[in-house]
Design a protein around this motif. Structure first.
Motif, short mmCIF file in Angstrom:
data_model
loop_
_atom_site.label_atom_id
_atom_site.label_comp_id
_atom_site.label_asym_id
_atom_site.label_seq_id
_atom_site.Cartn_x
_atom_site.Cartn_y
_atom_site.Cartn_z
N VAL A 8 0.86 -1.19 0.00
CA VAL A 8 0.00 0.00 0.00
C VAL A 8 0.89 1.23 0.00
O VAL A 8 1.73 1.39 0.89
CB VAL A 8 -0.91 0.02 1.26
CG1 VAL A 8 -1.77 1.27 1.28
CG2 VAL A 8 -1.76 -1.25 1.32
N LEU A 9 0.73 2.06 -1.00
CA LEU A 9 1.49 3.33 -1.06
C LEU A 9 0.52 4.47 -0.79
O LEU A 9 -0.51 4.59 -1.45
CB LEU A 9 2.11 3.54 -2.45
CG LEU A 9 3.03 2.46 -3.03
CD1 LEU A 9 3.62 2.96 -4.36
CD2 LEU A 9 4.13 2.08 -2.07
N ILE A 10 0.86 5.31 0.16
CA ILE A 10 -0.02 6.44 0.50
C ILE A 10 0.57 7.75 -0.02
O ILE A 10 1.75 8.05 0.21
CB ILE A 10 -0.22 6.55 2.02
CG1 ILE A 10 -0.85 5.26 2.57
CG2 ILE A 10 -1.07 7.76 2.38
CD1 ILE A 10 -1.27 5.35 4.02
N THR A 77 -1.45 -5.49 9.50
CA THR A 77 -1.04 -4.28 8.79
C THR A 77 0.23 -3.75 9.44
O THR A 77 0.27 -3.52 10.64
CB THR A 77 -2.15 -3.21 8.87
OG1 THR A 77 -3.35 -3.75 8.31
CG2 THR A 77 -1.76 -1.96 8.10
N VAL A 78 1.27 -3.59 8.60
CA VAL A 78 2.57 -3.14 9.11
C VAL A 78 2.94 -1.86 8.37
O VAL A 78 2.95 -1.83 7.13
CB VAL A 78 3.65 -4.22 8.89
CG1 VAL A 78 4.99 -3.75 9.42
CG2 VAL A 78 3.25 -5.53 9.56
N ALA A 113 -0.85 -6.43 4.93
CA ALA A 113 -0.56 -5.18 4.20
C ALA A 113 0.74 -4.58 4.72
O ALA A 113 0.96 -4.50 5.93
CB ALA A 113 -1.69 -4.18 4.39
N LEU A 114 1.57 -4.17 3.79
CA LEU A 114 2.78 -3.41 4.12
C LEU A 114 2.56 -2.00 3.58
O LEU A 114 2.37 -1.83 2.37
CB LEU A 114 4.02 -4.06 3.49
CG LEU A 114 4.24 -5.52 3.86
CD1 LEU A 114 5.45 -6.08 3.11
CD2 LEU A 114 4.41 -5.69 5.36
N VAL A 115 2.56 -1.02 4.47
CA VAL A 115 2.11 0.31 4.13
C VAL A 115 3.28 1.29 4.11
O VAL A 115 4.06 1.35 5.07
CB VAL A 115 1.04 0.79 5.15
CG1 VAL A 115 0.49 2.16 4.75
CG2 VAL A 115 -0.08 -0.24 5.27
N ALA A 151 12.75 1.02 -0.54
CA ALA A 151 12.18 0.49 0.70
C ALA A 151 11.24 -0.68 0.39
O ALA A 151 11.27 -1.72 1.06
CB ALA A 151 11.44 1.59 1.44
N VAL A 152 10.42 -0.51 -0.66
CA VAL A 152 9.54 -1.62 -1.06
C VAL A 152 10.38 -2.82 -1.47
O VAL A 152 10.07 -3.97 -1.14
CB VAL A 152 8.60 -1.19 -2.21
CG1 VAL A 152 7.82 -2.38 -2.75
CG2 VAL A 152 7.66 -0.08 -1.74
#
Lengths: 249, 249
Positions: A8-10, A77-78, A113-115, A151-152
């Motif tokens: 997940v990219l915010i 969720t992390v 989810a990796l945020v 980072a991803v």
């Protein structure tokens, strides 16, 4: 397992980072990308170019307005975070995230989810507090600003590591005949041949051994020779012996 | 420890990848960058922009003509490789490379090189055969082309992990002169001497190489020869050469 890990990219600002994220994900076998309120058009020439063949992930990305929507069905969720926040949260290393994944994803409905936050300011405290845990990528304290896709890449790499080490190993792979290790007996025949040859060419005097054979043994055994390699070495010894002067006796 | 790990890029085509490599290195605390025969100008607006504050590493990068020059003083050279080659070489995962680093870098003169090939074609077989071991980053088999800087990022991350988790090395122990590892340059001198000798005794025909030297390289590099061991081996070659028949020319 990997298909149930969501990136997940915010609030991403640069289409290139979305493309590079897609590439990093696809490289590591991840496919589920969600974009929360992106601050750029996700599908551009630059994002497709940086995806470098993984642009189908960009096209398939789900675009939503809030983190809530992006992770609603997730069981863990992390959130990626720079080090300590005012309110300490369970903090994992990327490796610890990977280590937890197989157990977290046992149930077929489980989703992780990796945020990841904005290029300039990361995740807000409100967003971080919606995460079960935070992950911090250890970096040089003098230069800690990891590129978003980098980072991803690191997290996706740890996901794949976790997956690879949790799968039962494929034991059907046939042994390459090139890689059969020499037996103890073959090694001893080789060492006898080697010593005989070194004596014949005048390099070695068994009356004054000076640990020569011990050193050559240690060197050779450290390499764990394969049978084919010993055959080559013995071939060299045979040619060398032919050149040695005849013995006195 | 990290200051003695060198990243070597061979034949890089895109300045952006050099800049992104510098950023990935600096993020993880690496600083030693060598460029072998780059196919682009290393210092450009794009490389400086992608370095994003780590462009001092690009400016300080050593530019050399050959892999030999880049790694002459290195005691361990690891080449990044896509999976299997015709002649299998010791293959490490990125984590295994990291795990080995603390022990490899105990001696103050020890240097480790991590070598990365061209964006389009990687490292050549000749380049790979100059390495002690290969490292393969496990990727999605359907999409294995990692971006160059992403590959550096993964390895640099494992270097930093290894450094963070390694115990402070005991530096009081004096080095046993017997245990100084041979440098890359010493190894290459040995291989040249070996090949010359094998030709002289009629065991090797460079016109029909049959991977002979590659196999002998692989065997020898696997053992990680110490300087004293190489001296013994070269002594054997010198005695053998004396017995060889004179050359026709």
């Amino acid at each position: 397992m990997l298909e149930r890990i969501r990136i997940v990219l915010i609030g991403t600002s640069h289409p290139g980072n979305i493309g590079a994220t897609a590439r990093a994900m696809h490289n590591m076998g991840l496919a589920d990308l969600s974009l929360v309120a992106p601050r750029c058009e996700p599908i551009t020439a630059e994002s497709v170019s940086r995806a470098s063949g993984a642009d189908h992930l960009v096209h398939a990305a789900r675009v939503v307005g809030t983190l809530e929507e992006a992770v609603a069905d997730c069981t863990l969720t992390v959130g990626a975070s720079a080090r300590s926040r005012t309110l300490p949260w369970p903090m994992l290393s990327p490796r610890e995230v990977g280590d937890r994944l197989p157990a977290e994803l046992v149930e077929p409905d489980a989703r992780v989810a990796l945020v990841f936050g904005r290029e300039d300011s990361g995740l807000t405290n409100a967003e971080l507090q919606r995460c079960h845990a935070h992950v911090h990528i250890p970096t040089n304290p003098d230069f800690s600003s990891l590129n978003l896709a980098a980072a991803v890449q690191v997290l996706a790499y740890e996901c794949r590591q976790a997956w690879l080490t949790s799968e039962p190993a494929d034991t059907d792979e046939p042994t390459n005949p090139d890689q059969v290790l020499a037996s103890h007996a073959e090694l001893e025949h080789y060492f006898a041949h080697l010593e005989r040859t070194l004596v014949a060419i005048g390099f070695h005097d068994p009356a004054k051994p000076r640990q020569l054979m011990a050193r050559l043994r240690r060197f050779t055994l450290r390499a764990r020779p394969e049978r084919m390699e010993l055959n080559i070495l013995r071939g060299i010894l045979t040619e060398t012996e032919k050149l040695a002067p005849p013995r006195d006796d």
